[in-house]
Scaffold this active site. Structure first.
Site, mmCIF file in Angstrom:
data_model
loop_
_atom_site.group_PDB
_atom_site.id
_atom_site.type_symbol
_atom_site.label_atom_id
_atom_site.label_comp_id
_atom_site.label_asym_id
_atom_site.label_seq_id
_atom_site.Cartn_x
_atom_site.Cartn_y
_atom_site.Cartn_z
ATOM 1 N N SER A 68 0.871 -1.184 0.000
ATOM 2 C CA SER A 68 0.000 0.000 0.000
ATOM 3 C C SER A 68 0.901 1.225 0.000
ATOM 4 O O SER A 68 2.039 1.179 0.495
ATOM 5 C CB SER A 68 -0.870 0.023 1.259
ATOM 6 O OG SER A 68 -1.422 1.322 1.454
ATOM 7 N N TYR B 23 -1.878 -1.138 10.432
ATOM 8 C CA TYR B 23 -2.090 -1.435 8.998
ATOM 9 C C TYR B 23 -0.888 -0.960 8.192
ATOM 10 O O TYR B 23 -0.359 -1.710 7.360
ATOM 11 C CB TYR B 23 -3.368 -0.760 8.499
ATOM 12 C CG TYR B 23 -3.614 -1.000 7.018
ATOM 13 C CD1 TYR B 23 -4.173 -2.204 6.576
ATOM 14 C CD2 TYR B 23 -3.278 -0.043 6.069
ATOM 15 C CE1 TYR B 23 -4.383 -2.437 5.221
ATOM 16 C CE2 TYR B 23 -3.492 -0.265 4.715
ATOM 17 C CZ TYR B 23 -4.051 -1.465 4.298
ATOM 18 O OH TYR B 23 -4.248 -1.699 2.950
HETATM 19 N N1 LIG Z 1 -8.689 -0.791 -1.527
HETATM 20 C C1 LIG Z 1 -7.704 0.035 -1.135
HETATM 21 O O1 LIG Z 1 -7.867 1.280 -0.979
HETATM 22 C C2 LIG Z 1 -6.333 -0.546 -0.906
HETATM 23 C C3 LIG Z 1 -5.238 0.344 -0.870
HETATM 24 C C4 LIG Z 1 -3.963 -0.162 -0.654
HETATM 25 C C5 LIG Z 1 -3.787 -1.540 -0.499
HETATM 26 N N2 LIG Z 1 -4.862 -2.376 -0.537
HETATM 27 C C6 LIG Z 1 -4.615 -3.814 -0.335
HETATM 28 O O2 LIG Z 1 -5.136 -4.528 -1.425
HETATM 29 C C7 LIG Z 1 -5.427 -5.873 -1.009
HETATM 30 C C8 LIG Z 1 -6.825 -6.237 -1.488
HETATM 31 O O3 LIG Z 1 -7.760 -5.401 -0.827
HETATM 32 P P1 LIG Z 1 -9.117 -4.941 -1.498
HETATM 33 O O4 LIG Z 1 -9.151 -3.478 -1.447
HETATM 34 O O5 LIG Z 1 -9.335 -5.635 -2.786
HETATM 35 O O6 LIG Z 1 -10.145 -5.476 -0.375
HETATM 36 P P2 LIG Z 1 -11.513 -6.269 -0.460
HETATM 37 O O7 LIG Z 1 -12.349 -5.796 -1.584
HETATM 38 O O8 LIG Z 1 -12.061 -6.194 0.926
HETATM 39 O O9 LIG Z 1 -11.024 -7.767 -0.769
HETATM 40 C C9 LIG Z 1 -10.237 -8.444 0.168
HETATM 41 C C10 LIG Z 1 -10.024 -9.877 -0.290
HETATM 42 O O10 LIG Z 1 -9.198 -10.537 0.691
HETATM 43 C C11 LIG Z 1 -9.877 -11.714 1.113
HETATM 44 N N3 LIG Z 1 -9.616 -11.993 2.506
HETATM 45 C C12 LIG Z 1 -9.863 -11.182 3.587
HETATM 46 N N4 LIG Z 1 -9.558 -11.836 4.711
HETATM 47 C C13 LIG Z 1 -9.121 -13.055 4.353
HETATM 48 C C14 LIG Z 1 -8.692 -14.208 5.064
HETATM 49 N N5 LIG Z 1 -8.680 -14.229 6.415
HETATM 50 N N6 LIG Z 1 -8.322 -15.312 4.381
HETATM 51 C C15 LIG Z 1 -8.366 -15.306 3.030
HETATM 52 N N7 LIG Z 1 -8.765 -14.275 2.289
HETATM 53 C C16 LIG Z 1 -9.152 -13.163 2.950
HETATM 54 C C17 LIG Z 1 -11.359 -11.457 0.869
HETATM 55 O O11 LIG Z 1 -12.042 -12.679 0.604
HETATM 56 P P3 LIG Z 1 -12.974 -13.507 1.625
HETATM 57 O O12 LIG Z 1 -13.768 -12.531 2.436
HETATM 58 O O13 LIG Z 1 -13.794 -14.355 0.703
HETATM 59 O O14 LIG Z 1 -12.024 -14.321 2.433
HETATM 60 C C18 LIG Z 1 -11.300 -10.651 -0.424
HETATM 61 O O15 LIG Z 1 -11.214 -11.523 -1.524
HETATM 62 C C19 LIG Z 1 -5.266 -5.888 0.515
HETATM 63 O O16 LIG Z 1 -4.007 -6.460 0.845
HETATM 64 C C20 LIG Z 1 -5.295 -4.418 0.890
HETATM 65 O O17 LIG Z 1 -4.616 -4.165 2.086
HETATM 66 C C21 LIG Z 1 -6.118 -1.926 -0.742
#
Ligand SMILES: NC(=O)c1ccc[n+]([C@@H]2O[C@H](COP(=O)([O-])OP(=O)(O)OC[C@H]3O[C@@H](n4cnc5c(N)ncnc54)[C@H](OP(=O)(O)O)[C@@H]3O)[C@@H](O)[C@H]2O)c1
Length: 268
Positions: free
Chosen positions: A144, A157
């Site tokens: 991130s 985080y």
């Molecule tokens: N969106 C942002 O603004 C942002 C910015 C910087 C970095 N990121 C990073 O990008 C990555 C993806 O995030 P996103 O924004 O796409 O979030 P999201 O839409 O909430 O998706 C998160 C994914 O991770 C899975 N997950 C969560 N807990 C889990 C667990 N205990 N075991 C296995 N899978 C799990 C969820 O699937 P299930 O619920 O089916 O398990 C889902 O597929 C993360 O590492 C996040 O920190 C996001």
């Protein structure tokens, strides 16, 4: 030359049931990768696998795992070891913060460290070892932007994401002369479910600071194609990030010496 799934290999995407992971799955399927989709929600993963195999003629399989649990993470790592077709790991699953640390449920923070740090570490190192033995492979770690500005966001985080960046940079040194590629992606705010899951909303954020998830993943894959070690999708001038590297290199000779600096010498 055309590529097909047998030359590209299988992409294992964690957190593939939603957001950035599901979008990687779509864009990698469009490129012709076979897929192994990992998350907790097996029904969502299966629906995506069925959709993408139908749309792109690829093979898509599902592996349900709760990456907060070490035994499930070990199961995914074992699959990376045993499945010779896996040639790309997208280490993406992660969870965001619910509240400021002074009000935080510390058990939730432990889960965050398990998913964002312990699982990412185990899968990245397992992939680095397996891919090196196989003579090819690529690791993409989703960090991130807060990895480099931890003062701007929740401390735990941000620290998990600084870990992912440091892991990638450190592993890159070991991988640099070998056949395995590695990349860290540092998204800024990206419109996904991440805030909904913790009772927050992107509505409170200036839309000029929030990227669409398709644009984010397309840019991250372009950075991978260009051979970047660190991809910051919204950063127009890459020199701004390179300067941090130059400053760190300048500091390096001063960080471990026999004697303390003179300002730390006890007053006589
Ligand atoms: N969106 C942002 O603004 C942002 C910015 C910087 C970095 N990121 C990073 O990008 C990555 C993806 O995030 P996103 O924004 O796409 O979030 P999201 O839409 O909430 O998706 C998160 C994914 O991770 C899975 N997950 C969560 N807990 C889990 C667990 N205990 N075991 C296995 N899978 C799990 C969820 O699937 P299930 O619920 O089916 O398990 C889902 O597929 C993360 O590492 C996040 O920190 C996001």
């Amino acid at each position: 030359m055309t590529t097909n799934s047998s030359t590209l290999g299988t992409a294992l995407v964690t957190g593939a049931s939603a957001g950035i992971g599901a979008t990687y799955a779509r864009q990698l399927a469009a490129r012709g990768h076979d897929l192994l989709l990992v998350a907790r929600d097996g029904a969502r993963l299966q629906a995506l696998a069925t959709e993408l195999s139908g749309a792109f003629g690829i093979t898509a399989s599902v592996l349900t795992a709760d990456l907060a649990h070490a035994e499930d993470t070990a199961k995914v790592a074992a699959r990376i070891n045993s499945d010779q077709t896996i040639a790309l790991l997208v280490n993406n699953a992660g969870i965001g913060p619910k509240e400021p640390l002074l009000k935080a449920d510390i058990d939730y923070l432990d889960r965050m460290v398990a998913v964002n740090v312990a699982a990412v570490n185990r899968l990245a190192v397992a992939a680095a070892q397996a891919f090196t033995a196989r003579g090819k492979g690529t690791i993409v770690n989703i960090a991130s932007a807060v990895a480099i500005v931890p003062e701007a966001f929740n401390g735990t985080y941000s620290a998990t994401k600084a870990f992912v960046l440091a892991l990638t940079q450190g592993l890159a040194t070991e991988l640099k002369d070998g056949p395995v590629r590695i990349q860290a992606v540092l998204p800024g705010f990206t419109r996904t479910e991440i805030f909904d899951r913790v009772g927050a909303s992107f509505d409170a954020i200036d839309p000029e600071r929030v990227m669409d998830v398709e644009d984010l993943v397309a840019a991250a894959l372009a950075g991978l194609d260009q051979g970047e070690l660190v991809t910051i999708p919204s950063l127009a001038d890459p020199e701004l990030f390179s300067r941090i590297g130059s400053l760190r290199a300048g500091l390096s000779p001063h960080l471990s010496l026999r004697h303390p600096a003179s300002r730390y010498k006890a007053a006589a």
